[in-house]
Design an enzyme around this catalytic site. Structure first.
Site, PDB file in Angstrom:
ATOM      1  N   PHE A 191       0.859  -1.183   0.000  1.00 20.77           N
ATOM      2  CA  PHE A 191       0.000   0.000   0.000  1.00 20.77           C
ATOM      3  C   PHE A 191       0.895   1.232   0.000  1.00 20.77           C
ATOM      4  O   PHE A 191       1.740   1.386   0.873  1.00 20.77           O
ATOM      5  CB  PHE A 191      -0.929   0.034   1.212  1.00 20.77           C
ATOM      6  CG  PHE A 191      -1.903   1.182   1.136  1.00 20.77           C
ATOM      7  CD1 PHE A 191      -3.059   1.078   0.377  1.00 20.77           C
ATOM      8  CD2 PHE A 191      -1.651   2.385   1.793  1.00 20.77           C
ATOM      9  CE1 PHE A 191      -3.944   2.154   0.254  1.00 20.77           C
ATOM     10  CE2 PHE A 191      -2.530   3.459   1.679  1.00 20.77           C
ATOM     11  CZ  PHE A 191      -3.683   3.340   0.919  1.00 20.77           C
ATOM     12  N   ASP A 238       9.309   2.499   1.782  1.00 19.71           N
ATOM     13  CA  ASP A 238       8.090   3.204   2.209  1.00 19.71           C
ATOM     14  C   ASP A 238       7.907   2.941   3.697  1.00 19.71           C
ATOM     15  O   ASP A 238       7.453   1.877   4.115  1.00 19.71           O
ATOM     16  CB  ASP A 238       6.877   2.717   1.412  1.00 19.71           C
ATOM     17  CG  ASP A 238       5.578   3.413   1.847  1.00 19.71           C
ATOM     18  OD1 ASP A 238       5.542   3.982   2.961  1.00 19.71           O
ATOM     19  OD2 ASP A 238       4.597   3.379   1.084  1.00 19.71           O
ATOM     20  N   LYS A 255       2.685   9.358   8.562  1.00 20.32           N
ATOM     21  CA  LYS A 255       1.909   8.965   9.754  1.00 20.32           C
ATOM     22  C   LYS A 255       2.539   9.370  11.105  1.00 20.32           C
ATOM     23  O   LYS A 255       2.301  10.472  11.571  1.00 20.32           O
ATOM     24  CB  LYS A 255       1.614   7.471   9.704  1.00 20.32           C
ATOM     25  CG  LYS A 255       0.647   7.125   8.553  1.00 20.32           C
ATOM     26  CD  LYS A 255       0.036   5.749   8.699  1.00 20.32           C
ATOM     27  CE  LYS A 255      -1.107   5.536   7.716  1.00 20.32           C
ATOM     28  NZ  LYS A 255      -0.748   4.931   6.429  1.00 20.32           N
TER      29      LYS A 255
HETATM   30  C1  LIG Z   1      -0.974   5.139   4.961  1.00 17.18           C
HETATM   31  C2  LIG Z   1       0.105   4.734   4.037  1.00 17.18           C
HETATM   32  C3  LIG Z   1       0.411   5.496   2.889  1.00 17.18           C
HETATM   33  C4  LIG Z   1      -0.424   6.685   2.466  1.00 17.18           C
HETATM   34  O1  LIG Z   1      -0.286   7.729   3.390  1.00 17.18           O
HETATM   35  P1  LIG Z   1      -1.345   8.949   3.349  1.00 17.18           P
HETATM   36  O2  LIG Z   1      -0.818   9.878   4.403  1.00 17.18           O
HETATM   37  O3  LIG Z   1      -2.688   8.396   3.642  1.00 17.18           O
HETATM   38  O4  LIG Z   1      -1.254   9.535   1.983  1.00 17.18           O
HETATM   39  C5  LIG Z   1       1.485   5.108   2.118  1.00 17.18           C
HETATM   40  N1  LIG Z   1       2.230   4.045   2.431  1.00 17.18           N
HETATM   41  C6  LIG Z   1       1.971   3.290   3.523  1.00 17.18           C
HETATM   42  C7  LIG Z   1       2.848   2.121   3.841  1.00 17.18           C
HETATM   43  C8  LIG Z   1       0.891   3.599   4.351  1.00 17.18           C
HETATM   44  O5  LIG Z   1       0.617   2.840   5.418  1.00 17.18           O
END
Ligand SMILES: *Cc1c(COP(=O)(O)O)cnc(C)c1O
Length: 391
Positions: free
Chosen positions: A135, A221, A250
């Site tokens: 994701f 990521d 986050k």
């Molecule tokens: C939540 C998440 C995103 C997206 O982040 P947003 O702040 O919602 O754009 C990207 N990569 C990972 C691994 C995530 O958990």
């Protein structure tokens, strides 16, 4: 009209919400509009690193709010420069581009990788390899990078030049790299949404070898797994690899919108003036909050995170109806032997504990990193009981 009715009528219907209005919170405890108390094992998808309205974070944020709340990126502000310096000291990475979200941090990484590939390695070197069940966000580049068809459905055509491969399949990755002109490999070292899946050390070795042999950039990521969540500052630090680009968001802001795309020596100068930007990126209030968060995540703090994680795992390992535990640190996936993860989460909610699901029928725990031991024990008992209650 009550809040839930009003929300359903006027807020775009893109979210499935629990029937709870969170009214206030302090630390790891939240209260709804009826005064019901909840222990938070979700922390806003792992965003509120220090829980609700942490004193130190609140002081840093409110002090900055009263000085300068925002300027354009035409001017310098101190929190932005200080935070970039602190991140560099703590990671050894060279430079940071600040954003407002994880998806936006990933867009920056993807653009940097495309520019590196097509300018350094040749005009056809633009393919980005990502993992199935990953994701990476909701914007077009980030959602294309996301290796789950369901997120692509009805939005096509996706951005060209992405190839997906199975996490931890070393041979599969070798084949993909052989068959494509690859600019970058992008992955979460612990997949969040996809099911709290941990990458295998041999797979990371394969990525590192392929990257070195073929001058392929490695993008970590760390949006969900970063900022102390897994018991290291960033989850790649559990492995023998130094990514070329690290994205996060986050938990970095502990509840204010901020993201970061960090570059190493090789990638730090790829993007030049005019290539990229973000109006709110580097916002001084968000950066002041992040400074108070990152400044406190040291070895002693991480040792506490690992102790709390070991406690939860010790309680749940072999507990009734628990088939498997996955994850690292305070990013935990729990697979039930029978029953649905969604039912268990609802049972927890009823009994005053907030948690969420993840892919593969898992219950996912992402508590504040500083959750007090007594609250953790109380909430873990509720989770255990909810697993045991499944028929
Ligand atoms: C939540 C998440 C995103 C997206 O982040 P947003 O702040 O919602 O754009 C990207 N990569 C990972 C691994 C995530 O958990």
């Amino acid at each position: 009209m009550d809040i839930m009715e009003k929300d359903a009528k006027y807020v775009a219907g893109t979210y499935g919400r629990f029937p709870v209005v969170i009214e206030r919170g302090k630390g790891s405890v939240a209260y709804d509009a009826d005064g019901k108390r909840y222990i938070d094992l979700e922390a806003g998808y792992g965003t509120n690193s220090f829980g609700f309205c942490d004193d130190e974070w609140l002081a840093a944020v409110t002090a900055q709010l009263g000085r300068v709340q925002h300027t354009s990126n035409l001017y310098y502000t101190s929190p932005c420069a200080e935070l970039a310096e602190l991140l560099s000291e703590k990671t050894g990475l060279a430079k940071t581009f600040f954003t407002n979200s994880g998806g936006e941090a990933n867009e920056c990484a993807l653009k940097c990788a495309r520019k590196y590939g097509t300018t350094v390695k040749g005009p056809d070197c633009y393919t980005i390899v990502t993992m199935k069940d990953s994701f990476h966000g909701r914007s077009f580049g980030a959602v294309t990078a996301t290796g789950v068809e369901h997120y692509h459905d009805s939005f096509g055509p996706m951005v060209p030049g992405f190839v997906y491969t199975e996490l931890n399949d070393c041979e599969g990755l070798r084949e993909v790299v052989k068959a494509n002109n690859v600019a970058a490999i992008m992955l979460e070292f612990v997949q969040g949404e996809g099911g709290v899946n941990v990458v295998a050390p041999e797979y990371v070795d394969t990525i590192r070898e392929l990257a070195e042999e073929n001058d392929i950039l490695v993008i970590a990521d760390e949006v969900q797994a970063g900022n102390g969540r897994t018991g290291k500052l960033y989850s790649y630090m559990h492995y023998d690899i130094e990514p070329d680009i690290v994205t996060t968001a986050k938990g970095l802001g502990s509840g204010l919108p901020i993201g970061a795309c960090m570059f190493n020596a090789k990638t730090q100068s790829v993007l030049v003036p005019g290539d990229h930007g973000s109006t709110y990126g580097g916002n001084p209030v968000a950066c002041a909050g992040a400074l108070s968060v990152i400044g406190r995540i040291d070895d002693a703090f991480l040792a506490e995170v690992n102790k709390k994680a070991a406690y939860i795992k010790g309680e749940l390992m072999g507990a009734e109806n628990v088939a498997e535990l996955t994850g690292l640190g305070l990013m935990i996936g729990i697979v039930p032997e029978k029953g649905s993860a969604a039912d268990i989460v609802n049972e927890c909610l009823k009994n005053g504990v907030l948690c969420i699901t993840a892919g593969g029928n898992k219950v996912r725990l992402l508590p504040p990193l500083n959750i007090p031991d007594d609250l953790l024990a109380e909430a873990t008992a509720v989770v255990k009981a909810a697993f045991a209650a499944q028929k």
